[in-house]
Structure formats: C-alpha cells, structure tokens
Write an enzyme that holds these catalytic residues in place. Structure first.
Site, PDB file in Angstrom:
ATOM      1  N   MET A  10       0.744  -1.074   0.077  1.00  0.00           N
ATOM      2  CA  MET A  10      -0.015  -0.098  -0.014  1.00  0.00           C
ATOM      3  C   MET A  10       0.939   1.327   0.052  1.00  0.00           C
ATOM      4  O   MET A  10       1.560   1.332   0.764  1.00  0.00           O
ATOM      5  CB  MET A  10      -0.853  -0.107   1.187  1.00  0.00           C
ATOM      6  N   CYS A  93      -2.021  -0.897 -10.192  1.00  0.00           N
ATOM      7  CA  CYS A  93      -2.393   0.527  -9.718  1.00  0.00           C
ATOM      8  C   CYS A  93      -3.091   1.346 -11.049  1.00  0.00           C
ATOM      9  O   CYS A  93      -2.514   1.373 -11.896  1.00  0.00           O
ATOM     10  CB  CYS A  93      -1.123   1.086  -9.273  1.00  0.00           C
ATOM     11  N   ASN A 203      -7.325 -10.940  -3.299  1.00  0.00           N
ATOM     12  CA  ASN A 203      -7.138  -9.788  -2.638  1.00  0.00           C
ATOM     13  C   ASN A 203      -8.374  -8.832  -2.948  1.00  0.00           C
ATOM     14  O   ASN A 203      -8.930  -9.034  -4.099  1.00  0.00           O
ATOM     15  CB  ASN A 203      -5.898  -8.902  -3.054  1.00  0.00           C
TER      16      ASN A 203
END
Length: 333
Positions: A10, A93, A203
């Site tokens: 993160m 991302c 996830n």
C-alpha cells in the site's frame, strides 16, 4: 503448500516501520513493500531509502513497478542482494501518475510484455508473483482475465495475486477504484479451478474473519489491505481462527514489543514516523478515541522509543480505572 495470509503493498502506508509493527501483530503473515519503481532503484542516489528493511520483517517481498524488462532485471538483482525473499510486479495500480509511466494496471493491456517483465524478475533467482486486477475499465469478461493469466504463466511466473475488481483507468481516482468496481471473488476461485497448477491468491474487499475463512478454501491464499491497516488485530484473529496461534496479543504487549524495535533506532526514528501506523491499535475498544488523541501528542523532535516509553503512563491513566486486573497482566515487565 500451506495457504498464505499476506498484507497488501500500500503506497505511503506499508513502509518499513508499518511492516515491523504488522509483523509483531501477525508472525505468520507474508509482508509486501510499497511499490518501488525501477528508476528509483537504478537512478536514485540512496536506494536504501526505498529498499531498506529489518530482519524482523522477513519474509518480506519487494513490489516493483516498471515497463522495461532490462531495467526490471537489473532492479531484481539489486533486490536480491538486499535479501528480499521474493519479487512482485504491480499490474493493478490505476493512478494517473502510474499510467503516465505506462505501467501498473495498464500493463494488463499487454500480457506478453508482462510475461517478459516476469521473466526478467525471475532472472534474479528469487520467487516471483504478479498482482493484477480482473480487467480494465468496464471490460468485465472472465475469458479475457483467463487469457491474461495463461499468457503470463507461459513464462516464469506461476503465482498470481488477484485484486478482484476491475481497474477503471478513466473516471475514478485510486480510492474510488478500491470501492466502486464490483467485487468478484468467485473469479479468483474460478481461476484456481481453470489453472490448478498455478498459485492463486485473492485480494480485495476482505474485511472480516468469516469472509477470509469463507474464501480461503477456493484459493491458495488471501491478501488483506486497508482492513489490516485500520484494524491490525484482525490479522491476529485470523491467525487464531486458522490455528496458527493460541492466544491474541494485547495492545499493551504490542507496544512493549515496539519499544524493543524502536530502541536501536534512537533519535533517528522520529515518533510520528511510527505512530502514524498505530491508529488502529485499540480499534473496537472503549479506549480507541483516547488512544488516537494521545497519538496526536507525538512530537517531531521526540524519538519513537521515548514516545512509547511515555505511552506507558497513558495506558495506566486511561486503562487501569476500567480494568485494573487486565492492566496488571498487560503492562510491560
């Protein structure tokens, strides 16, 4: 192979001090760094700033971002020499800055290039994995996801961490990309059924022990992100449910262990660099608000070790009145 419990990379959150804290909470977890770009490693004057970690954190995996296989191979060699136990490629991302560099989630448009990048990472001799989305924008097609995984797995990569949402490259900021695109946990389980020889981890959106236990049978592991950061003791509860520990740690015990971590840093670790990761320590307890207020007293000129020493007095003042017997058990010896 034992099913894994891991903590997601993160940005701006899972720095080395955060990872050390989470390791104390969850001894069995696999830790991942923030994404580090290949230019930061190869062109930066201080790679230690991006790559440094402590032995306490192991096993820790470095997540890399980039689109140049040759640069990726060189960065992987540097990471190997630093002692990382594995390498992960960011293909999830969606931020505009990452898109401008033509990596992150937009790499899902070029699975053959992702395979090249994974082969470049594997040239280091370290285990490799890729973290990716289900797809891009509103393309919600399992067959396209399966083709991506099949193409990439034709090379060295046999480990896929599936963030079970699409990444919208336009119209949503990174925060909204973690909430708005619908979750499809079943697609990760379907990938495992389609490719049983691959390692598939799930996830995205996992927030409770029951959710983790419910999804774990269909995949090889689960990865938690913001839920683990905001409610760190959730990780210990999952370990307990999986039979990987006998008791839950208390906040006071964890603060004692953090003193041992912070001590060797001395004055080089300002209190706020550690305390910013501790807001969820008392999550769900009557002392949570008071603890967050107390964290606000951490001074930039104060060392983390000194702050943790000072926190003993806060614990005594705030907690002993409500539960004196528990305090006598929890306090540092």
């Amino acid at each position: 192979m034992k099913k894994t419990l891991s903590i997601a990379p993160m940005m701006d959150w899972t720095d080395r001090h955060c990872r050390a804290f989470l390791r104390l909470v969850c001894p069995s977890c696999v830790l991942y760094t923030e994404m580090v770009t290949t230019p930061a490693i190869l062109l930066g004057k201080t790679p230690e700033r991006y790559l440094g970690f402590s032995a306490l954190e192991q096993p820790v995996i470095l997540q890399l971002g980039g689109e140049d296989p040759e640069a990726m191979a060189r960065a992987a060699q540097v990471a190997r020499d630093y002692g990382y136990t594995g390498l992960n490629l960011n293909c999830g991302c969606p931020s505009p800055r990452v898109q401008k560099g033509r990596f992150g989630a937009c790499l899902m448009q070029t699975p053959a290039l992702v395979r090249e990048l994974m082969d470049a990472l594997a040239s280091s001799g370290l285990p490799v994995s890729v973290k990716h989305r289900l797809g891009l924008d509103r393309q919600e097609d399992y067959a396209s996801l399966a083709r991506f995984v099949e193409t990439v797995s034709a090379g060295a990569c046999q480990h896929f961490i599936v963030h079970a949402r699409n990444a919208w490259l336009k119209g949503l900021n990174p925060a909204a990309n973690r909430e708005v695109p619908p979750l499809r946990w079943d697609w990760a389980a379907q990938l495992k059924q389609t490719y049983p020889h691959l390692r598939i981890e799930l996830n995205g959106g996992l927030r409770t022990v029951d959710q983790v236990l419910g999804q774990l049978p269909g995949v090889d592991g689960v990865m938690l992100g913001r839920a683990a950061y905001h409610q760190p003791l959730l990780l210990a509860e999952i370990e307990l449910a999986l039979g990987r520990r006998a008791t839950l740690p208390t906040p006071a015990e964890l603060l004692c262990a953090l003193e041992d971590y912070a001590g060797p840093w001395g004055e080089t670790l300002p209190a706020p660099r550690l305390t910013r990761h501790l807001h969820g320590l008392y999550y769900g307890t009557s002392g949570a608000k008071a603890w967050r207020r107390y964290l606000g007293t951490a001074r930039p000129t104060e060392s983390a070790w000194a702050f943790l020493q000072r926190s003993r007095h806060w614990q005594e003042a705030e907690m002993v009145a409500s539960s004196p017997s528990r305090w006598s058990h929890e306090r540092c010896r």
